[in-house]
Each structure stands twice: as C-alpha cells, then as structure tokens.
Design a protein around this motif. Structure first.
Motif, short mmCIF file in Angstrom:
data_model
loop_
_atom_site.label_atom_id
_atom_site.label_comp_id
_atom_site.label_asym_id
_atom_site.label_seq_id
_atom_site.Cartn_x
_atom_site.Cartn_y
_atom_site.Cartn_z
N ASP A 197 0.40 2.18 -1.63
CA ASP A 197 -0.30 3.17 -1.30
C ASP A 197 -1.23 3.16 -2.89
N THR A 198 -2.09 2.23 -3.65
CA THR A 198 -3.00 2.68 -4.64
C THR A 198 -4.39 2.76 -3.92
N ASP A 199 -5.45 3.37 -4.77
CA ASP A 199 -7.05 3.50 -4.64
C ASP A 199 -7.57 2.31 -3.35
N GLU A 200 -7.18 1.08 -3.54
CA GLU A 200 -8.24 -0.20 -3.67
C GLU A 200 -7.19 -0.73 -2.87
N TYR A 201 -8.06 -1.71 -1.73
CA TYR A 201 -7.82 -2.43 -0.51
C TYR A 201 -7.42 -3.61 -1.47
N VAL A 202 -5.96 -4.13 -1.38
CA VAL A 202 -5.30 -5.25 -1.86
C VAL A 202 -5.02 -6.41 -0.47
N SER A 203 -6.01 -7.20 -0.76
CA SER A 203 -5.52 -8.31 0.26
C SER A 203 -4.35 -9.44 -0.73
N ASP A 204 -4.01 -11.00 0.47
CA ASP A 204 -3.54 -12.13 -0.29
C ASP A 204 -4.31 -12.78 -1.65
N GLY A 205 -5.18 -12.59 -1.08
CA GLY A 205 -6.07 -13.17 -2.59
C GLY A 205 -6.81 -11.97 -3.15
N THR A 206 -6.36 -11.00 -3.15
CA THR A 206 -7.27 -10.18 -3.82
C THR A 206 -5.52 -10.14 -5.06
N LEU A 207 -4.28 -10.19 -4.80
CA LEU A 207 -2.95 -9.96 -5.22
C LEU A 207 -3.48 -11.54 -6.11
N THR A 208 -3.44 -12.33 -5.37
CA THR A 208 -4.05 -13.45 -6.70
C THR A 208 -4.61 -13.86 -7.99
N THR A 209 -5.99 -13.00 -7.31
CA THR A 209 -6.73 -12.68 -8.67
C THR A 209 -5.83 -11.18 -9.93
N VAL A 210 -5.12 -10.41 -9.41
CA VAL A 210 -4.62 -9.42 -9.71
C VAL A 210 -3.39 -10.17 -10.95
N ILE A 211 -2.74 -10.94 -10.49
CA ILE A 211 -1.80 -11.84 -11.13
C ILE A 211 -2.57 -12.68 -12.32
N SER A 212 -3.31 -13.48 -12.04
CA SER A 212 -4.05 -14.40 -12.85
C SER A 212 -4.61 -13.36 -13.70
N MET B 93 3.51 -4.66 -0.37
CA MET B 93 4.42 -3.69 0.06
C MET B 93 4.09 -2.58 -0.88
N ASP B 94 4.80 -2.65 -2.13
CA ASP B 94 3.59 -1.62 -3.53
C ASP B 94 2.44 -1.17 -3.49
N LEU B 95 2.02 -2.27 -3.06
CA LEU B 95 0.48 -1.76 -3.92
C LEU B 95 -0.38 -1.24 -2.08
N THR C 140 -5.48 -1.72 -15.16
CA THR C 140 -5.71 -0.79 -13.70
C THR C 140 -5.04 -0.49 -12.91
N LYS C 141 -4.29 1.26 -12.00
CA LYS C 141 -3.64 0.49 -11.40
C LYS C 141 -2.59 -0.08 -10.59
N THR C 142 -4.34 -1.11 -9.66
CA THR C 142 -2.66 -2.73 -9.51
C THR C 142 -2.19 -3.04 -10.23
N GLU C 143 -2.30 -3.01 -11.68
CA GLU C 143 -2.20 -3.94 -12.23
C GLU C 143 -0.68 -3.36 -12.94
N ARG C 144 -0.94 -1.96 -13.68
CA ARG C 144 -0.13 -1.13 -13.69
C ARG C 144 1.29 -1.54 -12.42
N LYS C 145 1.13 -1.12 -11.24
CA LYS C 145 2.02 -1.00 -10.07
C LYS C 145 2.56 -2.20 -10.14
N VAL C 146 2.30 -3.87 -10.37
CA VAL C 146 2.39 -4.67 -10.05
C VAL C 146 3.40 -5.68 -12.05
N ILE C 147 2.95 -4.90 -12.86
CA ILE C 147 4.29 -5.11 -14.49
C ILE C 147 5.72 -4.77 -13.88
#
Length: 222
Positions: free
Chosen positions: A181-196, A177-179, A152-159
């Motif tokens: 400007d992506t299309d999806e809203y990223v909360s603290d919980g969302t970041l944890t899910t994306v990393i996992s 901060m890096d996330l 996903t765009k978010t996963e790509r940004k993270v890696i």
C-alpha cells in the motif's frame, strides 16, 4: 537502553558490561567514584547497577543522591548479604538486590524484570535500536539523538514492521504484504535493495548491524 555500572572492582565491572552488551544493552562503567552524579547525568541511564562498598561514599549514599533527580531504577549488587543491608538498600530507594557471587543468568533475569516493570508502558512509544538510535512509534520517525533521520515511505514501513515484530523474524512475504500500500511498486529485487540501503543507513549512524538476516526465512532487529 543504557545501563550504568557503579562497581569499583574493574574486572567484575568489565565482565558485567560484556554480558549486558551481549544481551543488547548499552553499558557504561563509572571511572570517577568521587563524581558519580556527573557521570550519571552525562550518561542518562535507564538502569543503575550499584555496589555498596565504594571509594569516598558508599552505594547507599549515591542511591539517595540519584533518587533526588529522576525515577531511574537501581539494582544493588553486593557481597553484603545481611538483612540490615537489604533493608537499608530498599529504604534508600533501591528496587532489587543481588548477592555476589552471582551467575549471568540471574543478573539477566533481574535486569529484564526491573526494566519491564519500569518501562513496560513506555516501550511502545520509544524503541531503542542501539546507541542513540531510537524509533518514535507515535510519530513513526527515526531519530539519532535529537536529529530525525530521513527515511523513504518504504524504509519507514520496513523499520516499523521489524520493530513491531522484534525480536522475531519477519519473512520477506510479510514485508511485501505491508509494502503493497505504499506509493512505489515493490518487487522482490526492490525489497532486497531497500533492506540493504536501510541496513547501511542504520550502521553508519550507530556503528553496528541493526538488521539481521535469518537465512531462508527473513529479517529481524538485533
């Protein structure tokens, strides 16, 4: 990066392989000393650790044969410390020479120096994360072998952020901060899910933990 060990002392070869793996490299040892070129072609290493005294043909012979294929650096590892041997090693295309016995820190320094000299202008293009897993920086794409891994765009940004900061820790705040400007809203919980999700995806491909966690600080690439 893959490092091939051409050493007929099984105990020493195994010891060096363990050191290299602990330092984050892939290590392969030669099994058939009459078919070294075949094993070399199958492994496609980025560095060769070459003993001189080998069954069938010596290390000088195999170095000259390998030199006909690609420009892969070769580090000689031998108990033969005579100047004539060192001159012959360089003449046959060797990049450096380490005398046995040697400590792991010397080996590590030699390996890192050769890889840095050889690949310092290439590392930014291809970042090897483990096994056949690599990140193409220019295309911003993740590959396992020749197959592109869907992100996903978010996963790509993270890696990309973790790879750009490797081996240092990236805080959750920096990732957020890096996330932004992506299309999806990223909360603290969302970041944890994306990393996992990303961590599980990478582990399923190469069988190892690629994303590490520094408790109370953030994440880093192993």
């Amino acid at each position: 990066m893959t490092i091939m060990i051409i050493e007929d002392d099984e105990a020493l070869a195994g010891q060096m392989a363990s050191f290299l793996k602990a330092w984050g490299y892939e290590a392969v040892t030669v099994c058939r000393f009459d078919r070294i070129l075949e094993e070399f072609s199958a492994s496609r290493p980025q560095l060769v650790l070459m003993d001189i005294n080998l069954p069938y043909y010596d290390g000088f012979y195999w170095c000259s044969r390998i030199r006909r294929i690609p420009a892969v650096p070769i580090l000689y590892i031998s108990s033969r410390g005579d100047d004539k041997d060192k001159i012959m090693a360089v003449a046959q295309g060797g990049d450096d020479y380490v005398e046995k016995p040697f400590g792991p820190e010397l080996l590590k320094a030699k390996v890192q120096a050769i890889l840095r000299r050889t690949y310092e202008y290439k590392v930014r293009d291809q970042i090897f994360l483990g096994g056949e897993l690599r990140l193409d920086w220019e295309q911003q794409a993740l590959y396992f072998g020749e197959r592109e891994i869907e992100l996903t765009k978010t996963e790509r940004k993270v890696i990309m952020k973790l790879a750009d900061s490797r081996p240092y820790v990236v805080t959750r705040e920096e990732l957020m901060m890096d996330l932004w400007d992506t299309d999806e809203y990223v909360s603290d919980g969302t970041l944890t899910t994306v990393i996992s999700r990303l961590r599980n995806k990478l582990k399923s491909l190469c069988g190892a933990e690629i994303i590490g966690t520094k408790k109370g600080q953030g994440y880093f690439l192993q």
